[in-house]
Structures are given as structure tokens and as C-alpha cells.
Motif scaffolding. Sequence first.
Motif, short mmCIF file in Angstrom:
data_model
loop_
_atom_site.label_atom_id
_atom_site.label_comp_id
_atom_site.label_asym_id
_atom_site.label_seq_id
_atom_site.Cartn_x
_atom_site.Cartn_y
_atom_site.Cartn_z
N LYS A 68 29.24 9.79 -38.05
CA LYS A 68 28.76 8.40 -38.06
C LYS A 68 28.67 7.86 -36.64
O LYS A 68 27.75 7.11 -36.31
N HIS A 70 27.94 9.54 -33.89
CA HIS A 70 26.72 10.11 -33.30
C HIS A 70 25.47 9.48 -33.93
O HIS A 70 24.50 9.23 -33.24
N THR A 71 25.52 9.22 -35.21
CA THR A 71 24.39 8.60 -35.90
C THR A 71 24.11 7.21 -35.36
O THR A 71 22.95 6.86 -35.11
N LEU A 72 25.16 6.42 -35.17
CA LEU A 72 24.97 5.06 -34.66
C LEU A 72 24.34 5.05 -33.27
O LEU A 72 23.43 4.28 -32.98
N TYR A 73 24.83 5.93 -32.40
CA TYR A 73 24.25 6.00 -31.05
C TYR A 73 22.82 6.53 -31.08
O TYR A 73 21.96 6.04 -30.35
N ALA A 74 22.56 7.51 -31.92
CA ALA A 74 21.19 8.05 -32.04
C ALA A 74 20.24 6.96 -32.51
O ALA A 74 19.12 6.84 -32.00
N GLN A 75 20.67 6.15 -33.47
CA GLN A 75 19.83 5.05 -33.94
C GLN A 75 19.57 4.06 -32.83
O GLN A 75 18.44 3.60 -32.64
N TRP A 76 20.60 3.71 -32.07
CA TRP A 76 20.43 2.76 -30.98
C TRP A 76 19.43 3.28 -29.97
O TRP A 76 18.52 2.58 -29.54
N TRP A 77 19.59 4.55 -29.56
CA TRP A 77 18.69 5.13 -28.57
C TRP A 77 17.26 5.24 -29.09
O TRP A 77 16.30 5.04 -28.36
N ARG A 78 17.11 5.57 -30.36
CA ARG A 78 15.76 5.66 -30.94
C ARG A 78 15.06 4.30 -30.84
O ARG A 78 13.90 4.21 -30.41
N HIS A 79 15.74 3.24 -31.19
CA HIS A 79 15.15 1.90 -31.09
C HIS A 79 14.94 1.50 -29.64
O HIS A 79 13.92 0.89 -29.31
N ARG A 82 11.86 3.14 -28.20
CA ARG A 82 10.63 2.58 -28.77
C ARG A 82 10.32 1.20 -28.18
O ARG A 82 9.17 0.89 -27.89
#
Length: 122
Positions: A68, A70-79, A82
Motif C-alpha cells: 500500500k 508503494h501504491t500510494l506513492y505510485a499514484q501520487w507520481w502518476r498524477h 500528468r
Amino acid sequence: AVAGEYAMLIGEYIPSDRIYLYWTRRHRAAHGEGTPFAPRAVHFIAGWKPWRWPPARLRSAHAGAPSKLHTLYAQWWRHARRHCPALASLEARADRDRPGSSPLRPGLPPRAAPRTRGRGPK
């Protein structure tokens, strides 16, 4: 104040943090193991600001952390990539300058510089 099940600190997902799994355990005790725990907001505190932790650095420095985190940071970086292309260059530069290194002491924010009063020595 907002209940911890709705908004929490990122420390919930960092094994070396004192808050680690606090709300997750409470949620499981109240609702059972099978009920997913998904807070509405996560606050990235102090030294855990996402721009200080590009994905490659987070993976290498905290490989054993819950997925979780890693998922939260990946989501932040994806946004961020963009909506703020300047961050993509920051991410690349951070990984190039210090590949696989942690910018912080594991699990802790950086130490604050000592405060001095007045003008200092003359």
C-alpha cells in the motif's frame, strides 16, 4: 479533526513509524479481516513528501514496506507527471544523482538544523 479511518498520516504504512498499522488494526478489529481498509485521504508528512521519494528510490530503500505504501506513492507520481511535467525532470534527476539511496534516515524525517538565538558569535 477527521477520524483516522477517513484521513491518516503516511506513517500508517511505514514499518519504522510509530503509527504503523494503528488504524488498520483498529479497522480490522471493528469490521473483520475481510473488510478492506481504504482511507479517503493520506497526508504525506515531513520527510515523506512524495517529491523526495521518486519510485525507484522508494522501492530500493523500503522494499519490505507494505505494498500500500508503494501504491500510494505510485499514484501520487502518476498524477504529478500528468499534471506537472516539471516533476518528471525532478524524479529523473533525483534517481540519477542518488540511485538506490535514501534521502533520509529510514523511517524518520530529516533532522532539523539547531536553532540559534540572536546573531551568534561576534
